[in-house]
Design a protein around this motif. Structure first.
Motif, PDB file in Angstrom:
ATOM      1  N   LEU A 152       0.865  -1.178   0.000  1.00  0.00           N
ATOM      2  CA  LEU A 152       0.000   0.000   0.000  1.00  0.00           C
ATOM      3  C   LEU A 152       0.902   1.229   0.000  1.00  0.00           C
ATOM      4  N   PRO A 153       0.438   2.304  -0.619  1.00  0.00           N
ATOM      5  CA  PRO A 153       1.283   3.506  -0.668  1.00  0.00           C
ATOM      6  C   PRO A 153       1.411   4.162   0.702  1.00  0.00           C
ATOM      7  N   ALA A 154       2.552   4.779   0.917  1.00  0.00           N
ATOM      8  CA  ALA A 154       2.727   5.565   2.138  1.00  0.00           C
ATOM      9  C   ALA A 154       1.736   6.719   2.136  1.00  0.00           C
ATOM     10  N   GLY A 155       1.299   7.120   3.318  1.00  0.00           N
ATOM     11  CA  GLY A 155       0.408   8.259   3.423  1.00  0.00           C
ATOM     12  C   GLY A 155      -1.063   7.924   3.315  1.00  0.00           C
ATOM     13  N   LEU A 164     -13.073   0.741   6.412  1.00  0.00           N
ATOM     14  CA  LEU A 164     -13.405  -0.143   5.286  1.00  0.00           C
ATOM     15  C   LEU A 164     -13.252  -1.610   5.655  1.00  0.00           C
ATOM     16  N   MET A 165     -12.293  -1.925   6.507  1.00  0.00           N
ATOM     17  CA  MET A 165     -12.072  -3.315   6.894  1.00  0.00           C
ATOM     18  C   MET A 165     -13.148  -3.827   7.835  1.00  0.00           C
ATOM     19  N   SER A 190     -11.075  -7.560  -1.997  1.00  0.00           N
ATOM     20  CA  SER A 190     -10.598  -6.718  -3.104  1.00  0.00           C
ATOM     21  C   SER A 190     -11.023  -5.273  -2.917  1.00  0.00           C
ATOM     22  N   MET A 191     -12.260  -5.061  -2.467  1.00  0.00           N
ATOM     23  CA  MET A 191     -12.776  -3.713  -2.247  1.00  0.00           C
ATOM     24  C   MET A 191     -11.964  -3.000  -1.168  1.00  0.00           C
ATOM     25  N   ALA A 197      -5.970   1.808  -0.702  1.00  0.00           N
ATOM     26  CA  ALA A 197      -4.999   2.492  -1.556  1.00  0.00           C
ATOM     27  C   ALA A 197      -5.517   3.845  -2.027  1.00  0.00           C
ATOM     28  N   ALA A 198      -6.843   3.953  -2.168  1.00  0.00           N
ATOM     29  CA  ALA A 198      -7.453   5.195  -2.682  1.00  0.00           C
ATOM     30  C   ALA A 198      -7.614   6.261  -1.597  1.00  0.00           C
ATOM     31  N   THR A 199      -7.279   5.935  -0.338  1.00  0.00           N
ATOM     32  CA  THR A 199      -7.437   6.940   0.715  1.00  0.00           C
ATOM     33  C   THR A 199      -6.293   7.945   0.727  1.00  0.00           C
ATOM     34  N   THR A 200      -5.271   7.726  -0.097  1.00  0.00           N
ATOM     35  CA  THR A 200      -4.175   8.708  -0.169  1.00  0.00           C
ATOM     36  C   THR A 200      -4.634   9.946  -0.922  1.00  0.00           C
TER      37      THR A 200
END
Length: 202
Positions: A152-155, A164-165, A190-191, A197-200
């Motif tokens: 997952l990306p940093a930040g 979400l989890m 998957s969601m 990842a989209a929370t950055t």
């Protein structure tokens, strides 16, 4: 014979078959009558013990319920193994949540705890600490490990990703009653990964 033993982070208690019988009776009463309708007398009768056996362990109904709920959460939410793969870890977390709610008492207890959280400000913080925080910490650990591995990306917004989890699955299990099968859990995994990842920030 009742032998005093320490019971983890919540302090001294008597860890005996009597305590186990009281815990089972308390959860049965909580599922049937709710937090407000539960009484120490009813728990003692159902457990087949004298009321003094309860008061040797807890000073009040609220103290008993918060202690037993905290112990149940701690017992049923062990440290998740680090598989080295985000997808496997997220799916393991979801599977554990499903297993916990497999007890038919749990949806009713969960809804009652939610209502108590809203109507009882004196206990809302304790309920948050006892019920919500351990689960959120476990989910955050999974996500932070994935960030460290570069999956997952940093930040990312860890708090939002934790939502979400937890929230969509609990909504299905406790409130909507919609089916939760292997295919649903796969899609939900998957969601969660895509959503985390989209929370950055862009």
């Amino acid at each position: 014979m009742d032998t005093p033993q320490r019971r983890g982070r919540r302090g001294p208690a008597l860890q005996t078959p009597v305590t186990a019988a009281i815990a089972s009776a308390a959860f049965d009463e909580l599922a049937e009558n709710g937090w407000q309708g539960l009484s120490m007398d009813a728990v003692a009768r159902r457990a087949g013990v004298g009321k003094a056996a309860l008061y040797r362990r807890w000073p009040s109904k609220d103290a008993m319920l918060m202690d037993l709920i905290g112990e149940a959460v701690a017992r049923n939410l062990p440290d998740l193994p680090d598989s080295g793969d985000l997808r496997r870890d997220v799916r393991a977390f979801l599977d554990l949540t499903v297993a916990q709610v497999a007890d038919p008492r749990m949806p009713r207890i969960g809804l009652d705890l939610l209502a108590e959280y809203v109507r009882n400000p004196a206990f809302s913080e304790e309920l948050r600490r006892t019920v919500a925080q351990p689960r959120r910490e476990a989910a955050a650990t999974i996500l932070n490990r994935a960030v460290e591995r570069g999956e997952l990306p940093a930040g990312i917004d860890i708090s939002l990703a934790v939502d979400l989890m937890i929230s969509p699955l609990v909504l299905r299990l406790v409130i909507s009653g919609e089916p939760v099968d292997e295919a649903v859990l796969d899609r939900m995994t998957s969601m969660i990964i895509a959503g985390a990842a989209a929370t950055t920030a862009p």
